[in-house]
Design a protein around this motif. Structure first.
Motif, PDB file in Angstrom:
ATOM      1  N   GLY A   1     -26.641  13.621  21.851  1.00 55.71           N
ATOM      2  CA  GLY A   1     -28.016  13.174  21.743  1.00 55.71           C
ATOM      3  C   GLY A   1     -28.560  13.129  20.336  1.00 55.71           C
ATOM      4  N   THR A   2     -27.733  13.420  19.319  1.00 58.28           N
ATOM      5  CA  THR A   2     -28.196  13.381  17.935  1.00 58.28           C
ATOM      6  C   THR A   2     -27.929  12.016  17.323  1.00 58.28           C
ATOM      7  N   ASP A   3     -28.501  11.781  16.137  1.00 58.15           N
ATOM      8  CA  ASP A   3     -28.411  10.480  15.480  1.00 58.15           C
ATOM      9  C   ASP A   3     -26.962  10.023  15.323  1.00 58.15           C
ATOM     10  N   HIS A   4     -26.735   8.769  15.703  1.00 55.84           N
ATOM     11  CA  HIS A   4     -25.455   8.084  15.509  1.00 55.84           C
ATOM     12  C   HIS A   4     -24.341   8.665  16.374  1.00 55.84           C
TER      13      HIS A   4
ATOM     14  N   SER B   1     -23.608  -2.967  33.743  1.00 57.44           N
ATOM     15  CA  SER B   1     -24.062  -2.932  32.349  1.00 57.44           C
ATOM     16  C   SER B   1     -23.537  -1.678  31.669  1.00 57.44           C
ATOM     17  N   TRP B   2     -23.779  -1.587  30.360  1.00 62.78           N
ATOM     18  CA  TRP B   2     -23.368  -0.433  29.576  1.00 62.78           C
ATOM     19  C   TRP B   2     -24.548   0.517  29.362  1.00 62.78           C
ATOM     20  N   ALA B   3     -24.261   1.808  29.292  1.00 60.67           N
ATOM     21  CA  ALA B   3     -25.239   2.811  28.876  1.00 60.67           C
ATOM     22  C   ALA B   3     -25.205   2.959  27.356  1.00 60.67           C
ATOM     23  N   ARG B   4     -26.223   3.642  26.808  1.00 64.40           N
ATOM     24  CA  ARG B   4     -26.301   3.834  25.356  1.00 64.40           C
ATOM     25  C   ARG B   4     -25.472   5.027  24.892  1.00 64.40           C
ATOM     26  N   ARG B   5     -25.590   6.140  25.593  1.00 62.45           N
ATOM     27  CA  ARG B   5     -24.986   7.394  25.123  1.00 62.45           C
ATOM     28  C   ARG B   5     -25.178   8.462  26.193  1.00 62.45           C
ATOM     29  N   PHE B   6     -24.637   9.638  25.931  1.00 63.58           N
ATOM     30  CA  PHE B   6     -25.016  10.839  26.657  1.00 63.58           C
ATOM     31  C   PHE B   6     -26.193  11.474  25.917  1.00 63.58           C
ATOM     32  N   ASP B   7     -27.226  11.896  26.658  1.00 67.62           N
ATOM     33  CA  ASP B   7     -28.331  12.583  26.000  1.00 67.62           C
ATOM     34  C   ASP B   7     -27.953  14.038  25.737  1.00 67.62           C
ATOM     35  N   GLU B   8     -28.915  14.803  25.206  1.00 65.53           N
ATOM     36  CA  GLU B   8     -28.620  16.190  24.824  1.00 65.53           C
ATOM     37  C   GLU B   8     -28.225  17.053  26.010  1.00 65.53           C
ATOM     38  N   ASN B   9     -28.520  16.595  27.228  1.00 70.25           N
ATOM     39  CA  ASN B   9     -28.141  17.342  28.428  1.00 70.25           C
ATOM     40  C   ASN B   9     -26.871  16.822  29.078  1.00 70.25           C
ATOM     41  N   GLY B  10     -26.251  15.839  28.443  1.00 68.17           N
ATOM     42  CA  GLY B  10     -25.012  15.282  28.973  1.00 68.17           C
ATOM     43  C   GLY B  10     -25.215  14.221  30.028  1.00 68.17           C
ATOM     44  N   ASN B  11     -26.451  13.737  30.195  1.00 70.33           N
ATOM     45  CA  ASN B  11     -26.732  12.670  31.155  1.00 70.33           C
ATOM     46  C   ASN B  11     -26.688  11.307  30.478  1.00 70.33           C
ATOM     47  N   LEU B  12     -26.371  10.274  31.239  1.00 67.89           N
ATOM     48  CA  LEU B  12     -26.311   8.929  30.678  1.00 67.89           C
ATOM     49  C   LEU B  12     -27.713   8.427  30.345  1.00 67.89           C
ATOM     50  N   ASP B  13     -27.868   7.929  29.140  1.00 70.10           N
ATOM     51  CA  ASP B  13     -29.074   7.207  28.726  1.00 70.10           C
ATOM     52  C   ASP B  13     -28.813   5.740  29.063  1.00 70.10           C
ATOM     53  N   ILE B  14     -29.527   5.210  30.043  1.00 67.03           N
ATOM     54  CA  ILE B  14     -29.191   3.882  30.570  1.00 67.03           C
ATOM     55  C   ILE B  14     -29.966   2.746  29.915  1.00 67.03           C
ATOM     56  N   ASP B  15     -30.847   3.047  28.954  1.00 59.82           N
ATOM     57  CA  ASP B  15     -31.546   1.960  28.268  1.00 59.82           C
ATOM     58  C   ASP B  15     -30.545   1.119  27.471  1.00 59.82           C
TER      59      ASP B  15
ATOM     60  N   LYS C   1     -11.378   5.173  27.387  1.00 58.65           N
ATOM     61  CA  LYS C   1     -12.147   6.300  27.919  1.00 58.65           C
ATOM     62  C   LYS C   1     -13.646   6.046  27.766  1.00 58.65           C
ATOM     63  N   ILE C   2     -14.077   5.562  26.600  1.00 54.75           N
ATOM     64  CA  ILE C   2     -15.501   5.314  26.382  1.00 54.75           C
ATOM     65  C   ILE C   2     -16.002   4.217  27.310  1.00 54.75           C
ATOM     66  N   LEU C   3     -15.218   3.179  27.496  1.00 57.79           N
ATOM     67  CA  LEU C   3     -15.634   2.104  28.400  1.00 57.79           C
ATOM     68  C   LEU C   3     -15.843   2.635  29.816  1.00 57.79           C
ATOM     69  N   LYS C   4     -14.954   3.486  30.258  1.00 56.64           N
ATOM     70  CA  LYS C   4     -15.106   4.077  31.593  1.00 56.64           C
ATOM     71  C   LYS C   4     -16.390   4.907  31.680  1.00 56.64           C
ATOM     72  N   GLU C   5     -16.662   5.685  30.626  1.00 56.85           N
ATOM     73  CA  GLU C   5     -17.839   6.560  30.642  1.00 56.85           C
ATOM     74  C   GLU C   5     -19.137   5.771  30.523  1.00 56.85           C
ATOM     75  N   ALA C   6     -19.117   4.686  29.753  1.00 62.02           N
ATOM     76  CA  ALA C   6     -20.347   3.951  29.449  1.00 62.02           C
ATOM     77  C   ALA C   6     -20.717   2.942  30.525  1.00 62.02           C
ATOM     78  N   PHE C   7     -19.769   2.550  31.359  1.00 62.98           N
ATOM     79  CA  PHE C   7     -20.037   1.484  32.325  1.00 62.98           C
ATOM     80  C   PHE C   7     -20.858   1.993  33.498  1.00 62.98           C
ATOM     81  N   ILE C   8     -21.895   1.242  33.852  1.00 61.04           N
ATOM     82  CA  ILE C   8     -22.752   1.563  34.993  1.00 61.04           C
ATOM     83  C   ILE C   8     -22.467   0.537  36.085  1.00 61.04           C
ATOM     84  N   GLU C   9     -21.748   0.944  37.082  1.00 60.18           N
ATOM     85  CA  GLU C   9     -21.292   0.025  38.125  1.00 60.18           C
ATOM     86  C   GLU C   9     -22.465  -0.619  38.860  1.00 60.18           C
ATOM     87  N   LYS C  10     -23.510   0.150  39.107  1.00 58.38           N
ATOM     88  CA  LYS C  10     -24.628  -0.333  39.911  1.00 58.38           C
ATOM     89  C   LYS C  10     -25.278  -1.579  39.311  1.00 58.38           C
TER      90      LYS C  10
END
Length: 477
Positions: free
Chosen positions: A269-272, A319-333, A307-316
């Motif tokens: 969840g930190t910069d970059h 589309s792609w997610a942005r990152r994991f936030d500081e709590n380890g959840n997907l940021d879907i914006d 591995k990143i493609l698998k983690e970032a892909f949102i099947e529903k």
């Protein structure tokens, strides 16, 4: 866990065709091919225009600029008294891509116009200005506050113009700035490129200070350089990749930290520290490995991209997610450049494995359906992941968003779609009269391909009496 199986031929059949990507280039040019975009303002293309494409009137600000200035997250994206070199350089690059894909001489001349303005922005023996005053054109003089990343992106537009034309006078300027960056920012004692000049003793250790030397100009330019520069740059590219791997790579998470200066910044969840910077770093390392013939870099990068493609892909939503936030959840914006980088990484892998179109057939359509402003052209900066609507306080262009990622994305998509569909594709160059195009001196951007045909077209109105060449390729790799 079962490995999914795909009907590869069906994926290929459903892939968006190269013709559609050529049409999408028109969606982008709707915003950039207009007088407001390329009339110089204080010596540079204007950094700021409204979402509709109009120049900014400070007495009647558009709603998106007001919203950006009123929001702490976006206020720093708008400094209306300045034009930014990196924005101008990225726009110069975009006109070069437009020529590369269409062969229309107008875009070549706009690319040259931008390149000449960048040369004017050079600061003697001190690299290049970072900003110029909108009215007077006066450049900044705080050399100690110029970042290595900004100087790298100053080379993007110059690099694109040289890539297309092999203009030796421009090459001289490129070498001058590149040498300045490596002399002033490469701190061998600390083992990395510093953010500010190394004599400032700034403690920040930024991944983009390293990565964007490769991404912004070196990977694009090195194959077309004459010796001894080609060999020198290859050594420097290897040095930077080794820095990226040793200083920024997390074995635990299999991605890259954005900042590595203290343990508290090496967290989610930190910069970059996001899918975009990590996947871009991996695909750049993979392409450097191909250029250098270094199998370790290729083998290091390829499975981690997967591995990143698998983690970032949102099947529903496909589309792609942005990152994991500081709590380890997907940021879907949806942030435009991160979506572009994830698509491009998947496209690179798809060249040898079309099953990656299981992602791309969905993410490409999300891009075309949700990210494009069809009324006024270009790509939205941010789309809300829940509503699929643009976020108004992120203007469509600002001091960090210009045309670079959207134009690189359309070029990658066009070429890789041609590859997966088994079709040849055409791109254009404008070489000096004394240098004929051949498979030895032209290549399709950051890729390699088989030359099918070289067709010399008309003369271009350039100082070296350049000939325009249309080069047909297949077998992209």
């Amino acid at each position: 866990m079962l490995v999914p199986t795909y009907d590869t031929q069906r994926l290929i059949d459903e892939a968006i065709s190269p013709d559609i990507w050529m049409e999408h280039l028109g969606d982008l040019l709707k915003f950039w091919d207009r007088e407001e975009a390329y009339t110089l303002q204080g010596g540079l293309f204007p950094t700021y225009r409204s979402n509709e494409g109009a120049l900014i009137n400070k007495n009647n600000l558009p709603e998106e600029i007001k919203a950006a200035l009123d929001n702490t997250d976006t206020k720093g994206l708008v400094e209306l008294d300045k034009n930014f070199i990196r924005s101008h350089s990225r726009q110069t690059y975009a006109y070069g891509i437009a020529f590369h894909m269409t062969g229309k001489e107008k875009y070549l001349h706009l690319c040259r116009k931008g390149a000449m303005a960048l040369i004017e922005a050079m600061d003697g023996n001190y690299g290049m200005h970072v900003t110029r005053d909108v009215i007077s054109g006066e450049g900044d003089i705080t050399r100690a506050q110029r970042t290595s990343q900004d100087l790298a992106y100053g080379l993007t537009g110059l690099g694109m113009y040289y890539f297309l034309t092999h203009d030796q006078s421009v090459l001289h300027r490129i070498i001058q700035i590149k040498d300045y960056i490596f002399n002033v920012y490469m701190d061998d004692g600390r083992g990395y490129l510093t953010w500010y000049p190394k004599y400032t003793k700034d403690p920040d250790v930024q991944i983009v200070a390293q990565l964007d030397q490769l991404y912004a100009y070196m990977l694009m330019l090195t194959p077309s350089l004459p010796e001894p520069y080609k060999s020198i740059w290859k050594k420097d590219m290897k040095k930077i990749v080794d820095i990226l791997i040793t200083q920024f790579y997390s074995e635990k998470y299999k991605f890259f930290w954005g900042v590595e200066n203290e343990s508290t910044t090496m967290t989610l969840g930190t910069d970059h520290t996001d899918f975009g910077h990590s996947v871009k770093t991996f695909w750049v390392i993979l392409k450097v490995g191909e250029l250098l013939g270094n199998p370790f870099y290729i083998d290091f990068a390829r499975p981690k991209i997967d591995k990143i493609l698998k983690e970032a892909f949102i099947e529903k939503t496909g589309s792609w997610a942005r990152r994991f936030d500081e709590n380890g959840n997907l940021d879907i914006d949806k942030e435009w450049w991160i979506l572009a980088e994830l698509d491009q990484a998947a496209e690179i892998l798809s060249i040898h494995d079309p099953s990656y179109y299981a992602y791309l057939n969905k993410t490409h359509r999300y891009w075309l359906d949700k990210m494009v402003d069809y009324e006024n052209g270009e790509i939205w900066h941010m789309v809300d992941g829940k509503t699929d609507k643009p976020v108004i306080n992120y203007p469509k262009i600002h001091n960090w968003k210009n045309a670079l990622h959207s134009f690189e994305h359309v070029l990658f998509s066009y070429m890789t779609a041609s590859r997966v569909k088994g079709k040849a594709f055409k791109v254009y160059y404008a070489l000096p009269e004394w240098e004929k195009a051949s498979h030895y001196n032209v290549a399709p951007y950051m890729f390699f391909a088989n030359v099918v045909n070289i067709d010399k077209k008309e003369k271009a109105d350039l100082p070296d009496n350049n000939d325009i060449y249309c080069v047909t390729y297949n077998s992209l790799h």
